[in-house]
Design a protein around this motif. Structure first.
Motif, PDB file in Angstrom:
ATOM      1  N   UNK A  95       3.322   5.803   1.628  1.00  0.00           N
ATOM      2  CA  UNK A  95       4.115   5.294   0.517  1.00  0.00           C
ATOM      3  C   UNK A  95       4.350   6.377  -0.371  1.00  0.00           C
ATOM      4  N   UNK A  96       5.654   6.649  -0.853  1.00  0.00           N
ATOM      5  CA  UNK A  96       5.975   7.670  -1.587  1.00  0.00           C
ATOM      6  C   UNK A  96       6.909   7.300  -2.673  1.00  0.00           C
ATOM      7  N   UNK A  97       6.509   7.936  -3.696  1.00  0.00           N
ATOM      8  CA  UNK A  97       7.214   7.714  -5.172  1.00  0.00           C
ATOM      9  C   UNK A  97       7.320   9.138  -5.630  1.00  0.00           C
ATOM     10  N   UNK A  98       7.988   9.187  -6.883  1.00  0.00           N
ATOM     11  CA  UNK A  98       8.044  10.555  -7.679  1.00  0.00           C
ATOM     12  C   UNK A  98       6.780  11.300  -8.058  1.00  0.00           C
ATOM     13  N   UNK A  99       6.122  10.380  -8.867  1.00  0.00           N
ATOM     14  CA  UNK A  99       4.820  10.961  -9.686  1.00  0.00           C
ATOM     15  C   UNK A  99       3.545  10.676  -8.654  1.00  0.00           C
ATOM     16  N   UNK A 100       3.708   9.807  -7.912  1.00  0.00           N
ATOM     17  CA  UNK A 100       2.364   9.266  -6.925  1.00  0.00           C
ATOM     18  C   UNK A 100       1.413   8.691  -7.917  1.00  0.00           C
ATOM     19  N   UNK A 101       1.719   7.981  -8.920  1.00  0.00           N
ATOM     20  CA  UNK A 101       0.645   7.665 -10.014  1.00  0.00           C
ATOM     21  C   UNK A 101       1.101   6.302 -10.346  1.00  0.00           C
ATOM     22  N   UNK A 102       1.583   5.552  -9.788  1.00  0.00           N
ATOM     23  CA  UNK A 102       2.004   4.044  -9.953  1.00  0.00           C
ATOM     24  C   UNK A 102       2.242   3.288  -8.718  1.00  0.00           C
ATOM     25  N   UNK A 103       3.744   3.217  -8.267  1.00  0.00           N
ATOM     26  CA  UNK A 103       4.191   2.256  -7.266  1.00  0.00           C
ATOM     27  C   UNK A 103       3.406   2.761  -5.883  1.00  0.00           C
ATOM     28  N   UNK A 104       3.530   4.074  -5.516  1.00  0.00           N
ATOM     29  CA  UNK A 104       2.867   4.264  -4.267  1.00  0.00           C
ATOM     30  C   UNK A 104       1.395   4.051  -4.466  1.00  0.00           C
ATOM     31  N   UNK A 105       0.629   4.365  -5.434  1.00  0.00           N
ATOM     32  CA  UNK A 105      -0.689   4.221  -5.450  1.00  0.00           C
ATOM     33  C   UNK A 105      -1.000   2.742  -5.162  1.00  0.00           C
ATOM     34  N   UNK A 106      -0.294   1.942  -6.011  1.00  0.00           N
ATOM     35  CA  UNK A 106      -0.374   0.396  -6.065  1.00  0.00           C
ATOM     36  C   UNK A 106      -0.382  -0.062  -4.697  1.00  0.00           C
ATOM     37  N   UNK A 107       0.880   0.506  -3.852  1.00  0.00           N
ATOM     38  CA  UNK A 107       1.098   0.026  -2.408  1.00  0.00           C
ATOM     39  C   UNK A 107      -0.025   0.257  -1.678  1.00  0.00           C
ATOM     40  N   UNK A 108      -0.271   1.532  -1.501  1.00  0.00           N
ATOM     41  CA  UNK A 108      -1.437   2.263  -0.533  1.00  0.00           C
ATOM     42  C   UNK A 108      -2.634   1.322  -0.759  1.00  0.00           C
ATOM     43  N   UNK A 109      -2.995   0.965  -1.946  1.00  0.00           N
ATOM     44  CA  UNK A 109      -4.300   0.333  -2.249  1.00  0.00           C
ATOM     45  C   UNK A 109      -4.314  -1.089  -1.804  1.00  0.00           C
ATOM     46  N   UNK A 110      -3.127  -1.706  -1.765  1.00  0.00           N
ATOM     47  CA  UNK A 110      -2.892  -3.125  -1.354  1.00  0.00           C
ATOM     48  C   UNK A 110      -2.846  -2.987   0.120  1.00  0.00           C
ATOM     49  N   UNK A 111      -2.159  -2.337   0.598  1.00  0.00           N
ATOM     50  CA  UNK A 111      -2.261  -2.095   2.247  1.00  0.00           C
ATOM     51  C   UNK A 111      -3.484  -1.890   2.787  1.00  0.00           C
ATOM     52  N   UNK A 112      -4.265  -1.019   2.377  1.00  0.00           N
ATOM     53  CA  UNK A 112      -5.626  -0.784   2.839  1.00  0.00           C
ATOM     54  C   UNK A 112      -6.476  -1.913   2.579  1.00  0.00           C
ATOM     55  N   UNK A 113      -6.378  -2.736   1.550  1.00  0.00           N
ATOM     56  CA  UNK A 113      -7.167  -3.841   1.434  1.00  0.00           C
ATOM     57  C   UNK A 113      -6.631  -5.298   2.078  1.00  0.00           C
TER      58      UNK A 113
END
Length: 143
Positions: free
Chosen positions: A6-24
């Motif tokens: 999951x990639x976004x600009x700052x890797x501090x919001x959307x992509x972090x949420x997506x990766x966390x949800x995915x792994x959960x």
């Protein structure tokens, strides 16, 4: 096992949420998620930390990382969220774009809406690719 990036600009919001949800929500023996940004910030946005903590997911120890061609080449799927042309083009890599609003600086109510939209998109992806945890609750680590 597949890797979703999951990639976004700052890797501090959307992509972090997506990766966390995915792994959960996914079966860790079938797929895992990582996240990165084209211009990583110093830390996960505080409003994102708070919104995810409400769901029992602790992102406080996560550090944003740079999106590189090498990192992208490890993935089976790249999901972009606002990094546009700055995201690498890796031959043979499946790619999806999720046009999601950046949660940085938004009121908590809006961050919750973005968080819930990210979760819904991840749930759809996990179901479509048959990566869901066998018990349906998610067996991945939460944080």
């Amino acid at each position: 096992m597949k890797t979703v990036l999951f990639a976004c600009v700052h890797n501090a919001g959307r992509s972090q949420m997506a990766a966390a949800w995915f792994n959960a929500l996914s079966d860790p023996s079938r797929a895992r998620a990582i996240s990165a940004g084209t211009a990583p910030g110093p830390r996960v946005h505080p409003e994102v930390l708070a919104a995810m903590a409400e769901e029992g997911i602790d992102l406080s120890a996560v550090e944003p990382q740079r999106l590189t061609d090498a990192l992208a080449s490890q993935a089976a799927l790249l999901v972009t969220m606002g990094c546009g042309e700055a995201c690498p083009a890796v031959p043979g890599l499946r790619r999806e774009d999720w046009p999601l609003e950046d949660p940085k600086g938004k009121p908590v109510e809006r961050v919750r809406e973005i968080r819930d939209e990210v979760r819904a998109r991840v749930e759809e992806l996990v179901a479509r690719e048959e990566w869901a945890a066998a018990d349906g609750t998610g067996a991945g680590d939460r944080g």
